[in-house]
Design an enzyme around this catalytic site. Structure first.
Site, PDB file in Angstrom:
ATOM      1  CE1 TYR A  95      -7.969   6.744   1.716  1.00  0.00           C
ATOM      2  CE2 TYR A  95      -6.599   6.389   3.648  1.00  0.00           C
ATOM      3  CZ  TYR A  95      -7.784   6.807   3.084  1.00  0.00           C
ATOM      4  OH  TYR A  95      -8.790   7.300   3.886  1.00  0.00           O
ATOM      5  CG  ASP A 121     -12.063   1.600   7.070  1.00  0.00           C
ATOM      6  OD1 ASP A 121     -10.864   1.276   6.964  1.00  0.00           O
ATOM      7  OD2 ASP A 121     -12.426   2.708   7.528  1.00  0.00           O
ATOM      8  NE  ARG A 147      -3.963   1.725   2.499  1.00  0.00           N
ATOM      9  CZ  ARG A 147      -4.617   2.232   3.522  1.00  0.00           C
ATOM     10  NH1 ARG A 147      -4.078   2.238   4.742  1.00  0.00           N
ATOM     11  NH2 ARG A 147      -5.825   2.736   3.378  1.00  0.00           N
TER      12      ARG A 147
HETATM   13  C1  0GY Z   1      -8.565   3.373   6.080  1.00  0.00           C
HETATM   14  C2  0GY Z   1      -8.539   4.810   6.262  1.00  0.00           C
HETATM   15  C3  0GY Z   1      -7.767   5.519   7.120  1.00  0.00           C
HETATM   16  C4  0GY Z   1      -6.662   5.022   7.855  1.00  0.00           C
HETATM   17  C5  0GY Z   1      -5.799   4.086   7.475  1.00  0.00           C
HETATM   18  O1  0GY Z   1      -3.827   2.932   7.662  1.00  0.00           O
HETATM   19  C6  0GY Z   1      -4.569   3.737   8.205  1.00  0.00           C
HETATM   20  O2  0GY Z   1      -4.329   4.271   9.277  1.00  0.00           O
HETATM   21  O3  0GY Z   1      -5.975   3.408   6.376  1.00  0.00           O
HETATM   22  C7  0GY Z   1      -8.096   6.932   7.325  1.00  0.00           C
HETATM   23  O4  0GY Z   1      -7.770   7.467   8.406  1.00  0.00           O
HETATM   24  O5  0GY Z   1      -8.690   7.560   6.432  1.00  0.00           O
HETATM   25  O6  0GY Z   1      -8.521   2.902   4.948  1.00  0.00           O
HETATM   26  O7  0GY Z   1      -8.632   2.645   7.053  1.00  0.00           O
END
Ligand code: 0GY
Length: 295
Positions: free
Chosen positions: A152, A244, A120
């Protein structure tokens, strides 16, 4: 030490919707347990423990068969907690790792043996200190066979990211549709830009996830449903779904996972679309050896 937060619903409802046999929750995480798997010194939030037993109990309650566990940013590039959860799943979980781009071939091979099938790249400034595009790109050229990258990002940097995304030589999965403003509707600027990205190559997939993060009005997430249903209809073989859980860093509203499952038939109204979204698509990416045998 800052207070450790709980970001998940204490008592999620049992969904009315029953997922098809073999359904995959293709986006979830584990936190800790901290005593065995300490959080990263660079973590931007400090959660309470949400370990594999809790995740697998939720999987069963929601009617799912498998999980794809994505390494959460609070664990940095130490994938031990995620690997431990995969190892405890009895073959019912695979994962997506977060690694230092300088990782050795041997360490990548070890991650593959532990059930990882992708890496990721996180571009959210509130979650990570830096996201070196050139180093991510170099890594994407030497991933184990069959791996993909998960990206992301938020809608406002999509254009800036386009050359980077275009250059990635392996399949790509975009988290949460690149976080469009769903209140713009299905034809809004964010969705149009995201569709242009999906249209640019055949091997970009996306997770139609996180109504709780994307729809400011909250349940029943009508704006999310209205914006996302046409996307699922137009790209039925390239969408994935996930809870999620444990909803990293959510504090104000703790989403009810049962209600999240009940959104599935609203964004994927036919049985065929649901089977693609929940079974065939994630199996092709994460369990291709089983997915192919089933065809
Ligand atoms: C998600 C979204 C978030 C966080 C993370 O790895 C993470 O901390 O992915 C977020 O805070 O938007 O996909 O879980």
């Amino acid at each position: 030490m800052p207070e450790r937060i709980v970001s998940w619903h204490a008592d999620p409802s049992t969904p009315r919707y029953t997922p098809p046999p073999g359904a995959v929750d293709a986006h979830c995480h584990v936190f800790g347990p901290m005593a065995r798997f300490p959080f990263s010194a660079k973590a931007k939030y400090l959660p309470k423990d949400a370990g594999p037993e809790m995740l697998f109990a939720l999987r069963d309650k929601l009617g799912f068969a498998r999980n794809v566990i994505v390494q959460a940013s609070c664990h940095g590039t130490d994938n031990a907690a995620t690997l431990d959860a995969i190892a405890r799943s009895g073959g019912r979980a695979r994962g997506v790792a977060v690694v230092d781009p300088a990782i050795s071939e041997n360490d990548l091979a070890r991650l593959h043996e532990g059930g990882m099938r992708g890496v990721r790249f996180n571009f959210l400034k509130r979650l990570v200190d830096d996201a070196p595009k050139d180093r991510f790109l170099a890594l994407s050229r030497r991933l184990p066979e069959g791996w993909h990258v998960v990206i992301y990002f938020e809608a406002d940097i999509l254009e800036e990211l386009r050359p980077f995304v275009d250059a990635i030589p392996v399949p790509i999965v975009i988290d949460h549709m690149g976080r469009p403003d769903v209140t713009q509707g299905p034809g809004g600027a964010d969705m149009r830009a995201f569709r242009a990205l999906l249209g640019s190559r055949e091997d970009i997939w996306t997770k139609v996830t996180c109504p709780d993060r994307l729809d400011p009005a909250g349940p029943p997430y009508d704006a999310f449903v209205e914006a996302v249903r046409p996307l699922v209809a137009d790209y039925p073989t390239r969408v994935l779904w996930g809870t999620d859980w444990p909803h990293p860093n959510q504090q104000d509203v703790l989403p009810d996972d049962g209600s999240l499952v009940d959104i599935i038939p609203r964004i994927a109204p036919t049985e065929q679309a649901q089977k693609l979204l929940l079974v065939d698509n994630p199996m092709a990416l994460y369990w291709p050896e089983i997915g192919a045998a089933r065809q």
